[in-house]
Design an enzyme around this catalytic site. Sequence first.
Site, PDB file in Angstrom:
ATOM      1  N   HIS A  69       0.815  -1.213   0.000  1.00 42.92           N
ATOM      2  CA  HIS A  69       0.000   0.000   0.000  1.00 42.92           C
ATOM      3  C   HIS A  69       0.849   1.262   0.000  1.00 42.92           C
ATOM      4  CE1 HIS A  69      -4.084  -1.662   0.475  1.00 42.92           C
ATOM      5  NE2 HIS A  69      -3.459  -2.675   1.051  1.00 42.92           N
TER       6      HIS A  69
ATOM      7  N   ASP B 172      -9.382   5.178  -5.922  1.00 49.63           N
ATOM      8  CA  ASP B 172      -8.501   5.418  -7.067  1.00 49.63           C
ATOM      9  C   ASP B 172      -9.123   6.382  -8.066  1.00 49.63           C
ATOM     10  OD1 ASP B 172     -10.558   3.827  -7.896  1.00 49.63           O
ATOM     11  OD2 ASP B 172      -9.325   2.268  -8.818  1.00 49.63           O
TER      12      ASP B 172
END
Length: 285
Positions: free
Chosen positions: A113, A143
């Site tokens: 991440h 996103d």
Amino acid sequence: MKRILAGERLVELETEMMRKDGSSVWVELVATPLENEKGELGGIIESFRDITSRKEAEKKLLYLSLHDPLTGLYNRAYFEEEMARLNPQRQGPISILVMDLDGLKIVNDTLGHQAGDELLRTAARLIRRCLRKEDCLARIGGDEFAAILVKTGTSAAQEICQRIRQAVEDYNQKEKPLIPLSLSIGMATTEGSLSLNEVFKQADNNMYREKLLARKQHPQRHRPSPHGRPRGPGFRHQGTHRPPRRIGNPYGPKTGIRREPYGQPQAPGPIPRHRGSGYTRSHSF
């Protein structure tokens, strides 16, 4: 803040004052009147209290309520409030851009991440440079980014989209990152009586249409490799990665035991004769 109670007998005021060294400080001023025996105003008692830390905490909370802490852009709550506030008839034409960062989940799953967060920050920085100061840019999903362009028609919005694509391409060619940046962009502009919510839906649909088209044209892009790393342009293997070995029958033909489809051994037959032994041995179970 100013508060007056009991017929202007109590006054509270929050104001910013300057110190001798030039620094500023927030203070809370409380003015209380003094009366004599006849009920006449005889004076005023003023008290000051430093509330700078409280003001800074309030400012921080306000910032966090309107911004995305990872990228520093506006968040979805502010974006929705801005869409509700704007009037296409007065401030039109208004264009909305919806942008999706391709392959973020694969990056998170394979490289961690932290790498995905850095990719998001890079995308936000590049998009911000391509927009005007008055444009509203927000991160509205994990996103996904969106921008509201006031007084921007279709042709001008298309130029901005091309500017963003060119910025992404220049970044990949110049920086040559391990993880190439890729954005799918959709755009729509207010026409007729369309509301901003309808324009946003059109831009979102156009973005997914571009994403699907890119997947058909580049089927190998951002697809996970057999060794746990993304493959495609820019994804380079590090270290030594060997394909997994197929584990065969550990018993082999010597014992006559063979594996069934689900790994259960079949009852063995007679053990074959070994060369040089001079005899043949068999077992029954």
